[in-house]
Design a protein around this motif. Structure first.
Motif, PDB file in Angstrom:
ATOM      1  N   TRP A 179      -7.815  -4.339  10.719  1.00  0.00           N
ATOM      2  CA  TRP A 179      -8.401  -3.013  10.494  1.00  0.00           C
ATOM      3  C   TRP A 179      -7.290  -1.997  10.678  1.00  0.00           C
ATOM      4  N   GLY A 180      -7.150  -1.060   9.747  1.00  0.00           N
ATOM      5  CA  GLY A 180      -6.086  -0.070   9.851  1.00  0.00           C
ATOM      6  C   GLY A 180      -6.605   1.339   9.642  1.00  0.00           C
ATOM      7  N   GLY A 185      -3.450   2.388   7.414  1.00  0.00           N
ATOM      8  CA  GLY A 185      -3.893   2.102   6.060  1.00  0.00           C
ATOM      9  C   GLY A 185      -2.752   1.725   5.136  1.00  0.00           C
ATOM     10  N   ALA A 188      -1.730  -2.167   7.345  1.00  0.00           N
ATOM     11  CA  ALA A 188      -2.639  -3.310   7.264  1.00  0.00           C
ATOM     12  C   ALA A 188      -2.544  -4.049   5.927  1.00  0.00           C
ATOM     13  N   LEU A 203     -10.079  -0.734   6.048  1.00  0.00           N
ATOM     14  CA  LEU A 203      -9.228   0.455   6.065  1.00  0.00           C
ATOM     15  C   LEU A 203     -10.085   1.694   6.293  1.00  0.00           C
ATOM     16  N   ALA A 206      -7.543   5.723   4.747  1.00  0.00           N
ATOM     17  CA  ALA A 206      -6.298   5.221   4.165  1.00  0.00           C
ATOM     18  C   ALA A 206      -5.873   6.070   2.978  1.00  0.00           C
ATOM     19  N   ALA A 270     -13.012  -0.381   2.450  1.00  0.00           N
ATOM     20  CA  ALA A 270     -12.312   0.890   2.652  1.00  0.00           C
ATOM     21  C   ALA A 270     -13.328   1.985   2.915  1.00  0.00           C
TER      22      ALA A 270
END
Length: 512
Positions: A179-180, A185, A188, A203, A206, A270
């Motif tokens: 997970w970013g 974003g 990841a 994300l 992102a 996302a």
């Protein structure tokens, strides 16, 4: 002109911004999301990604947990090796009654050096309560700063965390994802493109654009939100960022996220808040969809959450204030989506949620021409300081020695004072705006869509140009009466005045 800068996603190779990242037209919010509708898309089988490096062996024991974890969860401390062998520390959160062979997720921070794991505790708690084992870790400070960072190295950190989480008891190593948030974003997808050990990618906030373009937009959008328009936003602010990047003070300015996204074969979720003021929420999703489609990945879900900010937290004022609570339904979506993906039911491409709000479009921020480069701007700045500041200093020294000379014209004094005040004032003001810009800019009192400080600097710039003309005219009318030493001093002052004119146009000081 160079300056330190804070990054909203908040990082040097000089390459042109690819056409893929440049929107072809300005579309309203509804059209932007409609363009993502994947009606014609069909599910595609996931292909194996590039093999990940071998799992790193556990590092030295981690210190005691710095987290206050709710009683319904357990916290397990661990250490692992990040990029370059750096020892990193983290915490795994899980339900006290967690099921065996459960999915896991590693959370990757947004911008910031040495960000503590506690910064993502709210997300970790909510995800853990949805049945996931969640690893949060302290972000590196070594090799990462305001002026230096490597997304590749950060991706290696994340891969080290993934390897550590896959080795945890009760975690199914085939069900661990990443997970970013924000800067994460970019990180990841890069990590996921390198390793088939990552099962899925989530994300949040992102960005599909290069960091320099995103940051320039975020600060400009903050200024516009504060009621500012004209040359300060259209010329001075983007030119400052170009110069900063050209001077090597903006890390990873032209990083292109598209290749890494196109190489992602894992399912992607996302998420964007409709009131994201740090990432352009209308422009980024189509870029993500295009890159994933070009890589043959149809297994993605895009979701927009209403009344949510850059981090998908609740916001009461259009993205300026971030509340502790996550957007309603956000954690539930992550939990259910991960459950479906790890059960072997990857989603077909789809988009849902209300249209995001984006008041202005981004603009390309390409590398500057030679005359606008950081070395050229530094040379001009040195010329101004020597000429404008040196003129009164020489006069003072002469007076102290009893050798004062009558100036050719009083306009020379005006040029010296106004020119120096304009250069130093504009430099200081622009740096202040960059350092305090973003979603809540504070330009000071604004009149006719111009900050009063900027209007004063523009008036000084005009006075400097007028003084340059008058000084040159006065010297031309009395060339024989000017002593040799005074001619050198006056010539340097006039040279600075001549260079000042295009310099002031470049920075918008002589534009509306």
């Amino acid at each position: 002109m160079t300056a330190a800068v804070t990054l909203g996603l908040l990082t040097p190779v000089a390459v042109a911004v690819p056409d893929l990242l440049v929107p072809t037209a300005t579309a309203p919010a509804s059209a932007a999301t409609a363009a993502l509708t994947p009606a014609a898309l069909t599910p595609a089988a996931l292909t194996p990604a590039t093999p990940a490096p071998a799992a790193l062996t556990p590092a030295t024991p981690a210190p005691a947990s710095p987290l206050a974890v709710p009683s319904d969860l357990t916290a397990t401390e661990l250490s692992f090796h990040g990029g370059g062998g750096l020892v990193m520390h983290g915490t795994v959160l899980a339900q006290a009654t967690a099921k065996p062979a459960r999915p896991g997720v590693v959370l990757v921070h947004g911008a910031g050096t040495g960000t503590p794991r506690a910064k993502l505790l709210g997300e970790a708690v909510e995800f853990a309560r949805r049945g996931l084992s969640v690893l949060i870790y302290d972000k590196r400070s070594e090799g990462y700063s305001l002026f230096r960072r490597s997304y590749s190295q950060l991706a290696d950190d994340a891969l080290g965390a993934v390897a550590a989480l896959r080795a945890q008891p009760g975690v199914d190593p085939a069900k661990v994802g990443i997970w970013g948030l924000s800067e994460g974003g970019w990180v990841a997808p890069l990590a996921a493109s390198r390793s088939k050990d990552i099962a899925f990618v989530v994300l949040v906030g992102a960005n599909g654009l290069p960091p320099l373009r995103q940051q320039t937009w975020a600060v400009a959008a903050g200024l516009r939100k504060a009621g500012v328009a004209g040359s300060l936003v259209d010329r001075a602010e983007p030119n400052l960022y170009r110069t900063i990047a050209d001077g090597g003070l903006f890390p990873e300015p032209y990083y292109d996220p598209a290749p890494a996204l196109a190489a992602v074969r894992q399912p992607v979720l996302a998420i964007w808040g409709t009131h994201d003021l740090l990432t352009p929420p209308q422009e980024s999703p189509p870029l993500f969809a295009r890159a994933l489609k070009e890589g043959g990945n149809r297994h993605y879900v895009f979701r927009f959450f209403p009344d949510a900010d850059h981090a998908a937290h609740r916001t009461p004022d259009g993205g300026v204030t971030r509340l502790p609570e996550l957007a309603p339904g956000y954690a539930d979506l992550v939990g259910s989506w991960v459950g479906e993906v790890t059960a072997g039911r990857p989603p077909t491409a789809r988009i849902s949620g209300p249209a995001p709000v984006q008041a202005s479009v981004t603009v390309p921020v390409d590398p500057p021409a030679w005359w606008a480069s950081a070395p050229a701007q530094l040379a001009a700045l040195l010329l101004f300081l020597v000429a404008f500041a040196g003129y009164p200093v020489v006069a003072l020294v002469r007076r102290l020695r009893g050798r004062s000379t009558v100036p050719v014209t009083g306009a020379a004094r005006l040029l010296s004072g106004a020119g120096l005040a304009t250069v130093l004032g504009s430099f200081s003001y622009l740096v202040y705006l960059v350092m305090t810009g973003g979603k809540l800019a504070a330009p000071g009192p604004v009149f006719a869509e111009r900050p009063l400080v900027w209007l004063a600097l523009q008036a000084l710039a005009v006075a400097s140009v007028v003084a340059t003309v008058r000084t040159g005219w006065a010297w031309r009318r009395a060339p024989g009466s000017v002593p040799r030493g005074e001619r050198a001093r006056l010539g340097l002052l006039l040279a600075a005045g001549v260079v000042f004119v295009p310099w002031a146009f470049h920075w918008g000081l002589l534009l509306p």
